[in-house]
Structure formats: structure tokens, C-alpha cells
Scaffold this active site. Structure first.
Site, PDB file in Angstrom:
ATOM      1  N   GLY A 296       0.793  -1.230   0.000  1.00  0.00           N
ATOM      2  CA  GLY A 296       0.000   0.000   0.000  1.00  0.00           C
ATOM      3  C   GLY A 296       0.818   1.269   0.000  1.00  0.00           C
ATOM      4  O   GLY A 296       0.252   2.375  -0.012  1.00  0.00           O
ATOM      5  N   ASP A 299       0.169   3.098  -3.305  1.00  0.00           N
ATOM      6  CA  ASP A 299      -1.217   3.587  -3.330  1.00  0.00           C
ATOM      7  C   ASP A 299      -1.352   4.813  -2.433  1.00  0.00           C
ATOM      8  O   ASP A 299      -1.971   5.817  -2.816  1.00  0.00           O
ATOM      9  CB  ASP A 299      -2.180   2.512  -2.797  1.00  0.00           C
ATOM     10  CG  ASP A 299      -2.034   1.180  -3.514  1.00  0.00           C
ATOM     11  OD1 ASP A 299      -1.611   1.178  -4.682  1.00  0.00           O
ATOM     12  OD2 ASP A 299      -2.362   0.140  -2.897  1.00  0.00           O
TER      13      ASP A 299
HETATM   14  N1  LIG Z   1      10.870   2.136   3.928  1.00  0.00           N
HETATM   15  C1  LIG Z   1      10.338   3.331   3.595  1.00  0.00           C
HETATM   16  N2  LIG Z   1      10.631   4.435   4.323  1.00  0.00           N
HETATM   17  C2  LIG Z   1      10.096   5.637   4.028  1.00  0.00           C
HETATM   18  N3  LIG Z   1       9.250   5.838   2.996  1.00  0.00           N
HETATM   19  C3  LIG Z   1       8.905   4.791   2.231  1.00  0.00           C
HETATM   20  C4  LIG Z   1       9.441   3.471   2.476  1.00  0.00           C
HETATM   21  N4  LIG Z   1       8.947   2.630   1.558  1.00  0.00           N
HETATM   22  C5  LIG Z   1       8.129   3.366   0.767  1.00  0.00           C
HETATM   23  N5  LIG Z   1       8.111   4.663   1.166  1.00  0.00           N
HETATM   24  C6  LIG Z   1       7.352   5.775   0.561  1.00  0.00           C
HETATM   25  O1  LIG Z   1       6.277   5.233  -0.209  1.00  0.00           O
HETATM   26  C7  LIG Z   1       6.463   5.545  -1.607  1.00  0.00           C
HETATM   27  C8  LIG Z   1       6.029   4.365  -2.456  1.00  0.00           C
HETATM   28  O2  LIG Z   1       6.821   3.250  -2.142  1.00  0.00           O
HETATM   29  P1  LIG Z   1       7.381   2.227  -3.234  1.00  0.00           P
HETATM   30  O3  LIG Z   1       7.961   1.085  -2.488  1.00  0.00           O
HETATM   31  O4  LIG Z   1       8.275   2.963  -4.170  1.00  0.00           O
HETATM   32  O5  LIG Z   1       6.045   1.842  -4.025  1.00  0.00           O
HETATM   33  P2  LIG Z   1       5.275   0.458  -4.237  1.00  0.00           P
HETATM   34  O6  LIG Z   1       4.516   0.197  -2.968  1.00  0.00           O
HETATM   35  O7  LIG Z   1       4.357   0.756  -5.382  1.00  0.00           O
HETATM   36  O8  LIG Z   1       6.319  -0.569  -4.556  1.00  0.00           O
HETATM   37  C9  LIG Z   1       7.923   5.931  -1.762  1.00  0.00           C
HETATM   38  O9  LIG Z   1       8.098   6.844  -2.818  1.00  0.00           O
HETATM   39  C10 LIG Z   1       8.224   6.567  -0.415  1.00  0.00           C
HETATM   40  O10 LIG Z   1       7.792   7.890  -0.398  1.00  0.00           O
HETATM   41  O1  LIG Z   2       1.674  -1.965  -2.386  1.00  0.00           O
HETATM   42  P1  LIG Z   2       1.157  -1.179  -3.554  1.00  0.00           P
HETATM   43  O2  LIG Z   2       1.967  -1.433  -4.778  1.00  0.00           O
HETATM   44  O3  LIG Z   2       0.950   0.248  -3.274  1.00  0.00           O
HETATM   45  O4  LIG Z   2      -0.323  -1.764  -3.918  1.00  0.00           O
HETATM   46  C1  LIG Z   2      -0.727  -3.095  -3.595  1.00  0.00           C
HETATM   47  C2  LIG Z   2      -1.016  -3.860  -4.870  1.00  0.00           C
HETATM   48  O5  LIG Z   2       0.190  -3.915  -5.607  1.00  0.00           O
HETATM   49  C3  LIG Z   2      -1.472  -5.271  -4.553  1.00  0.00           C
HETATM   50  O6  LIG Z   2      -1.825  -5.962  -5.732  1.00  0.00           O
HETATM   51  C4  LIG Z   2      -2.681  -5.273  -3.646  1.00  0.00           C
HETATM   52  O7  LIG Z   2      -3.025  -6.598  -3.351  1.00  0.00           O
HETATM   53  C5  LIG Z   2      -2.376  -4.485  -2.392  1.00  0.00           C
HETATM   54  O8  LIG Z   2      -3.485  -4.456  -1.537  1.00  0.00           O
HETATM   55  C6  LIG Z   2      -1.940  -3.077  -2.723  1.00  0.00           C
HETATM   56  O9  LIG Z   2      -2.983  -2.368  -3.359  1.00  0.00           O
END
Ligand SMILES: Nc1ncnc2c1ncn2[C@@H]1O[C@H](COP(=O)(O)OP(=O)(O)O)[C@@H](O)[C@H]1O
Ligand SMILES: O=P([O-])([O-])O[C@@H]1[C@@H](O)[C@H](O)[C@@H](O)[C@H](O)[C@@H]1O
Length: 408
Positions: A296, A299
Site C-alpha cells: 500500500g 497507493d
Molecule cells: N521504507 C520506507 N521508508 C520511508 N518511505 C517509504 C518506504 N517505503 C516506501 N516509502 C514511501 O512510499 C512511496 C512508495 O513506495 P514504493 O515502495 O516505491 O512503491 P510500491 O509500494 O508501489 O512498490 C515511496 O516513494 C516513499 O515515499
Molecule cells: O503496495 P502497492 O503497490 O501500493 O499496492 C498493492 C497492490 O500492488 C497489490 O496488488 C494489492 O493486493 C495491495 O493491496 C496493494 O494495493
């Protein structure tokens, strides 16, 4: 290509018979038949004018399905939670959108989401506030397999497998009226190309999560990606305002091509994010967080970013609010619960740093992209809140996630 079909839609699904949806329709917003683009453009301008003159709050539309998430570590199920970008996005929009005093509980936006009769979280806050459409097919369900090794900032820290898929969301499932903004946040290919096109016709500005466009599923349901250029979504891109991708998704989006069509935001986990547009780019610093569940984060980032735009921030400044809520998301398992004092502090910072009204500039043509001269101040103020929040979680980790999660 996501594994969906755009063949004849099934009979219209029912709304979940929970509580009446509390969102409101701005009185002066015209009901939309499918008008031609020129007329819609004129109406969108009117809508923005209305908002800027102190008219009704800006109403948004979030399109993407709630789902079931099963969290697995070392072959063992360690949690079952409400999932789906729509759940995380609603949670942050409700927490962070600018709104009038009387709208304490729910911000003005609708969610178009589909679930099956097996949906387990109908009474969790996000689905209870904005009930999904009920279908004969089962609720979309994902298994998230977490690696035992510590994840690096950019390497994928989980493998996702879709084990059940609900129906796609068809254009006819969208409400027949105008919206100030739209968020296309599918997780399993449910936002069809024609649905995204209709969103674009109904909304002044549309923000898209790349995961809604480029996810495909192998025979076992494992999530893989296809090149955006090879999908029917690619020709729609010039009409999208912002496209958000994780660093894992970015190569499939093709940032150098996409940035010529819309503003692209690449999130980089604990390193924050970067924005790319036609003639510029910016890096936006992260906030401290102790990660317990990365689900999440993307998101919550996108919703925080959208809320920042609604507060009237430039895109680069709004990405600070995205990073803030992304960090908040990883600090809790499942859909996070925000402490009211934390939200009050964020609201006071935003009221202090921005114009008092929701901005009319969440519009694909008129928003500002560059960082403002109060960017660093805004980061410092939000950082203080993030630190306090993180200390509070360490002191009282049990005080989180009101009912959306079942840890086993
Ligand atoms: N370990 C963390 N510490 C601080 N901020 C985080 C961390 N992981 C994610 N975030 C924040 O959440 C955003 C989305 O995370 P990311 O891992 O890049 O996306 P996804 O969940 O789609 O893989 C990042 O750009 C950052 O701002
Ligand atoms: O972690 P994230 O990439 O922001 O988004 C996630 C989706 O990649 C995943 O398919 C869903 O099951 C999670 O509930 C969440 O929406």
C-alpha cells in the site's frame, strides 16, 4: 496485456447494501450524457471556476477494486488484510483532502470498485463508507510472498500472485456525472482501456497508477509486467495528467517516452521519489519510517500526492505529501490507521503553507510542476510529524489498524 476481456458486460452489479454512501454531489455540477469533448472541456472550466469561487468542494472518482491480501513469510501465512489500491487511496484521501468543517468523516469522492459475495471487509472503514459493487465472481485476491532477506530500496521485496479475480470495471459502471479529478488505481487489470477513456471524459484531471495498466499474470497468477507501449493504454497517455510507477515498473513504462506525454512520478521506496516531465525533473526527499509491511505504500503515495494537488501545491511539493503518506503506510500492516493528532498537525501545516481553498489548478493543463520556495520548509514541518508518529508507533504498536486485518 492484463488478462481481462472487454466482451459483453454482465448484468449490472448491485451496490453493497451497507450504509448509504455519504458522498455528496455538488449541486451545480451538470449530469453528463456522453457529450462531445469540446462541450465537456467548457463544463470542466465551469466546474473549476465554481470551486475557485468558494463553490462546492472538488469531488473526485477513484476507480479500482478492493481485494483480499494474504501475507506470507517463510511459507507461513502471517496476516490477512483488506487490500486493493482503492482501500489505501480512500484512507489517505479521507485523511488528507482539504474540506469543509462539516465533512469531518468523509471527503467528497466516490469509489467504483467490485467485489464478490465472499468479500470479508464490508464493515472496514473504507468499504463501509464507499460500498463496492457486488458481483457473482469472487473478490480479487492476492498472495504476497515476502522475502526473508532485507529488501534494498529498489529491489522488489515481495512476489505477488493473483489467486482470484473479480469482474473488470466497465465504462457503464462509472457514475454519469462530472468529477474534478479521477484516480485510476486497478490492481488486477480491472480498469479496462475503455473505462480509463471514460474516466478521462468525465474528470478534469486523471492520475493513473501504472500498475493498473501494465500488470499481466502468468498461468500461476504471478504478477509480471508488459511494456506500456504494447498496450491500448499507451495512446491514452497524452490525456492523462500524472502517471505514477514504482522503480520496478518504471522500465516497462518507458519514462523517457512517457514524460513527453504526461508528468511521470517514479517512487523509489525509502529513497522517496522523482518526477519527470517534458522539460524538467525533480527529486523529492523521503520521510523516516520503520517498515513493517510495504503493502500500500505506492497507493498511499498516489493519494497523498493527489491530496497535495487539491491543497493547491505544485506537483513537486505535492510529492512531499505523497512521500509522507507512503512512509506512514509502510509503518503499519494493512490499511493504516492515522492518529487524529497527526492528521490535525498535517492539516495545520498545509493550512499554513497553502492557499486556504482547494485549488482549481488540478487540471491537466494548468497545474504547476516545479518545487516552490517553501518546499524545504514544508518537508521540515512534515518530517517533525513523521518522527513523532514513528515514536508513537514504537511506544504503542498495538494502537493501529482498526479491524481491517487479521494477524495470524
Ligand atoms: N521504507 C520506507 N521508508 C520511508 N518511505 C517509504 C518506504 N517505503 C516506501 N516509502 C514511501 O512510499 C512511496 C512508495 O513506495 P514504493 O515502495 O516505491 O512503491 P510500491 O509500494 O508501489 O512498490 C515511496 O516513494 C516513499 O515515499
Ligand atoms: O503496495 P502497492 O503497490 O501500493 O499496492 C498493492 C497492490 O500492488 C497489490 O496488488 C494489492 O493486493 C495491495 O493491496 C496493494 O494495493
Amino acid at each position: 496485456m492484463p488478462s481481462h476481456t472487454s466482451a459483453t458486460p454482465p448484468p449490472p452489479p448491485q451496490r453493497f447494501p451497507l450504509r448509504p454512501a455519504p458522498w455528496r454531489l455538488p449541486a451545480a455540477m451538470p449530469l453528463a450524457a456522453e457529450l462531445d469533448d469540446a462541450l465537456e472541456e467548457g463544463e470542466n472550466q465551469q466546474l473549476l471556476l465554481l470551486a475557485s469561487k468558494g463553490g462546492p468542494a472538488l469531488e473526485g472518482m477513484v476507480v479500482g477494486s478492493y481485494c483480499h491480501d494474504v501475507l506470507i513469510r517463510g511459507g507461513r501465512v502471517v496476516g490477512e488484510t483488506l487490500g486493493g489500491a482503492a482501500a489505501f487511496v480512500s484512507n489517505v484521501l479521507d485523511a488528507a483532502s482539504p474540506r469543509e468543517e462539516e465533512e469531518q468523516e468523509a471527503a467528497p469522492f466516490v469509489v467504483v470498485s467490485k467485489v464478490g459475495h465472499d468479500f470479508a471487509y464490508a464493515s472496514a472503514p473504507a468499504p463501509a463508507r464507499r460500498p463496492p459493487l457486488l458481483c457473482a465472481s469472487p473478490t480479487t485476491s492476492f498472495h504476497a510472498q515476502f522475502s526473508e532477506a532485507a529488501a534494498s530500496a529498489h529491489a522488489p521485496d515481495r512476489e505477488l500472485r493473483r489467486v482470484r479475480a473479480c469482474d473488470p470495471i466497465y465504462p457503464a459502471d462509472l457514475p454519469d456525472r462530472r468529477f474534478a479529478y479521477g484516480l485510476a488505481v486497478g490492481v488486477a487489470g480491472e480498469v479496462l482501456p475503455e473505462t480509463l477513456e471514460r474516466m478521462i471524459r468525465l474528470c478534469c484531471a486523471v492520475l493513473v497508477d501504472a500498475q493498473a495498466l501494465i500488470r499481466a499474470f502468468d498461468g500461476d497468477g504471478a504478477v509480471c509486467h508488459v511494456s506500456l507501449e504494447d498496450t491500448p493504454y499507451s495512446r491514452i497517455l497524452p490525456r492523462v495528467a500524472f502517471l505514477k510507477a514504482s522503480s520496478e515498473e518504471a522500465p516497462y513504462v518507458g519514462v523517457e517516452t512517457a514524460r513527453r506525454r504526461c508528468c511521470v512520478i517514479v517512487t523509489e521506496g525509502r529513497d522517496g521519489c522523482r518526477l519527470f516531465w517534458f522539460e524538467g525533473e525533480a527529486r523529492v526527499a523521503p520521510f523516516p519510517a520503520i517498515q513493517v509491511d510495504p503493502t500500500g505504500a505506492g497507493d498511499s503515495f498516489l493519494a497523498g500526492f493527489a491530496a497535495g494537488l487539491l491543497w493547491g501545491l505544485s506537483a513537486t511539493d505535492a510529492a512531499l505529501l505523497g512521500n509522507f503518506f507512503g512512509a506512514a503506510a509502510v509503518s503499519q500492516v494493512g490499511v493504516p490507521t492515522f492518529h487524529p493528532k497527526m492528521l490535525q498537525a498535517v492539516k495545520e501545516i498545509l493550512e499554513d503553507k497553502t492557499t486556504k481553498r482547494p485549488s482549481p489548478c488540478i487540471n491537466g493543463t494548468t497545474f504547476t510542476l516545479e518545487r516552490s520556495n517553501m518546499h524545504d520548509e514544508l518537508h521540515a514541518a512534515l518530517r517533525e510529524v513523521a518522527m513523532l508518529m514513528s515514536e508513537q508507533h514504537q511506544a504503542d504498536p498495538a494502537n493501529c489498524n482498526g479491524g481491517d486485518i487479521c494477524l495470524t
